[in-house]
Scaffold this active site. Structure first.
Site, mmCIF file in Angstrom:
data_model
loop_
_atom_site.group_PDB
_atom_site.id
_atom_site.type_symbol
_atom_site.label_atom_id
_atom_site.label_comp_id
_atom_site.label_asym_id
_atom_site.label_seq_id
_atom_site.Cartn_x
_atom_site.Cartn_y
_atom_site.Cartn_z
ATOM 1 N N CYS A 60 72.352 84.179 74.973
ATOM 2 C CA CYS A 60 73.539 83.769 74.219
ATOM 3 C C CYS A 60 73.638 82.258 74.055
ATOM 4 C CB CYS A 60 74.775 84.364 74.865
ATOM 5 S SG CYS A 60 74.681 86.165 74.824
ATOM 6 N N HIS B 156 81.672 88.072 71.105
ATOM 7 C CA HIS B 156 80.543 87.255 71.543
ATOM 8 C C HIS B 156 79.394 87.497 70.569
ATOM 9 C CE1 HIS B 156 77.830 84.891 73.655
ATOM 10 N NE2 HIS B 156 78.138 85.206 74.897
ATOM 11 N N HIS C 75 82.658 77.860 75.657
ATOM 12 C CA HIS C 75 81.864 79.094 75.544
ATOM 13 C C HIS C 75 82.818 80.289 75.671
ATOM 14 C CE1 HIS C 75 78.327 81.574 75.647
ATOM 15 N NE2 HIS C 75 78.613 82.047 76.843
#
Lengths: 379, 358
Positions: free
Chosen positions: A140, A306, A269
């Protein structure tokens, strides 16, 4: 050394262009909805942040991550005033799950899939004639990691223009195992909220066209990338390490030649997992000290989910648009902040008007991968 | 940051059944049985292996050997890193590494719902799981990259290792090429029909690449130096690009899976014309040929690293004096919408100032 962003492109659950996505983030619109691509009876979790482009509910098709990548890269080239040809322009594509959803459909449902399409170079060759293409599976943190690689390519003179992109779709294997891991199924992504239960995946792609600052080429400059740091915790396959995150933030500041007090906006994040949010808040406080209460902060995964390999550039593009517009999108579903962020200026409720010129963008991933970028507004 | 003048190879490791050392990769096709031999994974301490996939275990074997060979970690049951962890990067090349985990999980969910899956397998659903475990095992905190870039992926990874060293992000890197062979991989490689899959390589190789100054400071003798690299639309263009940049005559030719062009194609020389020549029958004007696909099967993302490890081993032989290694991965056979999207070429040369091997 710094670099200019010449063009941008993005696709997500809330919009098909970077402009649409930013507008919907500012309006507080979320892409959250009941899962469409899988059989819902197989899971406890019910929601995700999907792109609604399948033929019908439960009817999944291969190649969606590739399609969005091509859309985002095409948009970024066009935005940079370039023709839809890559030729010698290198492309770094960051991804967590590549076309593994297509592998799942092939293995379980016998839906045809060409192994040449497991990496994205094949489609980039087909659509844009690109041959210097790199699929980097860096979890990610992948697209922001890719930004560092693209900048390094420019620095060493291997190219004058590079494209950096990210793309990901949701695999059932990851969705199911995340469901298996969390004590309760998350109903939405609630970054930094006491009631956060974990992360839900989102879908999308993002892309930028990058050149050296000293050689910006013709046309408009979108923003300046001042520095990018990358590292690895070497600590745990999935749990983050606050100390290592702090080191990556410090290195990004040093590479950019900025101090914490110079940062006006932090794109967190913010995955809404118990571990990430605590570690990220701790790292920010460690690096910023008393200056931590100064910059505006927000976490867009609350509305995009996400988006994995695409998420770092989704955050970066949001930072660029926010500095341009003088407006920071809110962190939705953040109702009761954890103590670690209680005195930070996390934007909640509605978008916040603000004058900003330098932003920090955080992007972390499985395997302890950390990438942090510092971007500056033009003019 | 001072300019890095040269990136050298300082350590090699192999985890391939039937192979004892990197020089074994120079064997003629047929000299290594394609099946049989001890599984290299048996060399690992069984503790902590339970939830690691096969690709990770193979990579751990080869990676440890390369790190020990380079002196970056000490030998013995409890290896210790001898340089600061943040100066060492990890680059893994694998196209099929975690395909088994993905396929097993989606089948399990169909049969038993998400409750049938193991949370311990979650990290392996992300394709960077191999590089992640390698970093954790040895405390390697520098840039950590996983290339899943099709047939050229291995040479691409070696190139990116060199670039990350030249950019000053790291001083050395462990580069690993690994592919597992199992029914899930055969299904994918065969386009949904395992019977259509080629014979697949199962194993890993690794090399440590390093700033030449760093190697010197550590008192290590470089084994090879990275030469030019190019990723181009087809293999003839890739060969031409790297040979333009490196004038040394080619003494070892490591062809891509389809045989590729001879090293002289699109160039001014006229070497072997594609006829495989055993390494021990090499002559000045004819490069030896090490065809790792013929030797080991379809190596996919591992091929480029295998070629560089074999090439480095060859540069330690007396016949390599004054000559270089040329490796090509991928064909660029792209037509319509499928085929190899590109070919990558790379050369390995003797390190600057190196004495000819005795």
């Amino acid at each position: 050394m710094s670099w200019v962003i010449k063009g941008v492109g993005a696709v997500a659950s809330t919009g098909g262009t970077a402009t649409e996505i930013f507008a919907s983030l500012c309006a507080g619109r979320s892409g959250l909805g009941p899962i469409q691509g899988f059989d819902p009876t197989r899971f406890r979790a019910v929601n995700a942040y999907e792109i609604d482009d399948r033929p019908g509910p439960g009817q999944d098709v291969p190649g969606r991550a590739t399609k969005w990548l091509l859309d985002a890269v095409g948009a970024a080239l066009d935005d940079a005033g370039l023709p839809p040809r890559l030729d010698d322009i290198p492309v770094v594509v960051g991804t967590t799950l590549r076309e593994l959803r297509s592998v799942e459909l092939s293995w379980r449902d016998k839906i045809a899939f060409d192994p040449a399409e497991l990496h994205f170079g094949t489609a980039l060759r087909w659509r844009f004639g690109g041959v210097q293409t790199y699929t980097v599976a860096n979890a990610c943190a992948a697209s922001l990691y890719g930004l560092a690689l693209g900048a390094d390519l420019l620095d060493c003179g291997a190219a004058d223009t590079v494209v950096v992109a990210g793309t990901d779709t949701i695999t059932e294997s990851t969705y199911g195992m995340l469901d298996r891991c969390y004590p309760e199924a998350p109903d939405r992504v609630r970054p930094f909220d006491r009631e956060r239960r974990g992360m839900l995946q989102g879908e999308g792609a993002s892309a930028v066209v990058l050149r050296r600052c000293a050689d910006p080429g013709h046309g408009r400059v979108r923003a300046v990338v001042r520095g990018i740091a990358v590292n690895c915790d070497a600590h745990h396959p999935s749990a983050p390490d606050a100390k290592s995150i702090a080191q990556s933030i410090r290195e990004a500041h040093a590479r950019a030649g900025v101090e914490p007090t110079d940062i006006d906006l932090v794109m967190l994040h913010g995955t809404g997992t118990p571990l990430n949010d605590e570690a990220e808040a701790e790292a920010i406080r460690d690096v910023f000290g008393i200056a931590a209460t100064a910059p505006w902060m927000t976490a867009i995964k609350s509305m995009l989910g996400h988006t994995a390999g695409a998420s770092g550039l989704h955050s970066l593009l949001t930072a660029v648009a926010a500095m341009d517009a003088g407006r920071v999108p809110p962190t939705r579903y953040l109702d009761d902040p954890i103590d670690e962020v209680a005195d930070l200026r996390l934007v909640r409720g509605a978008a916040q008007e603000a004058s900003m010129s330098i932003a920090q963008v955080d992007s972390f991933g499985f395997g302890g991968l950390n990438a942090v970028a510092v971007v500056e507004k033009v003019g | 940051m001072d300019t890095v003048k040269e990136v050298v190879v300082t350590g090699l490791g192999v985890a391939v059944a039937g192979l004892d050392d990197p020089a074994g990769l120079l064997a003629a096709p047929g000299d290594i049985p394609r099946s049989g031999g001890d599984d290299p994974v048996r060399r690992l301490d069984r503790r902590g292996l339970r939830y690691k996939d096969r690709a990770t275990k193979l990579a751990m074997c080869a990676g440890r050997d390369a790190l020990v060979d380079s002196g970056l970690v000490t030998d013995g049951p409890e290896p210790v890193l001898t340089v600061p962890g943040e100066t060492v990067g990890v680059l893994v090349s694998s196209n099929y590494g975690n395909v088994d985990t993905i396929c097993d999980a989606v089948a399990t969910i169909a049969e038993h719902t998400y409750l049938g899956t193991s949370p311990m397998a979650l990290p392996a659903t992300s394709s960077n799981v191999i590089a992640s475990w390698i970093a954790i095992t040895h405390g390697l905190r520098g840039a950590n990259l996983t290339l899943c870039n099709g047939p050229t992926s291995g040479l691409d990874a070696v190139y990116w290792a060199g670039l990350l060293i030249r950019s000053g992000r790291i001083r050395s890197a462990l580069v690993i090429g690994v592919e597992p062979a199992n029914e899930q991989v055969r299904h994918v490689a065969g386009g949904g029909d395992p019977d259509q899959a080629p014979h697949l390589f199962d194993g890993a190789v690794a090399m440590v690449v390093e700033d030449a100054r760093s190697a010197r400071e550590r008192g290590r003798t470089p084994l090879a130096a990275l030469g030019p690299y190019a990723r181009r639309a087809d293999s003839a263009l890739a060969v031409a690009a790297v040979r333009r940049a490196e004038p040394a005559p080619v003494g070892l030719w490591c062809p891509p899976a389809d045989g590729g062009p001879t090293p002289g194609t699109a160039h001014d020389r006229d070497p072997a014309q594609g006829t495989p020549v055993r390494v021990d029958r090499t002559r000045d004007e004819y490069p030896a040929v090490t065809d790792l696909t013929a030797l080991l099967g379809d190596c996919s993302g591992a091929l480029g690293v295998l070629q560089c490890v074999a090439g480095t081993a060859w540069l330690s032989t007396p016949e390599s004096t004054g000559r270089a290694v040329l490796a090509v991965s991928g064909s660029g056979s792209f037509a319509d919408t499928t085929g190899d999207d590109a070919a990558a070429g790379m050369m390995l040369v003797h390190p600057a100032g190196a004495e000819a091997p005795a």
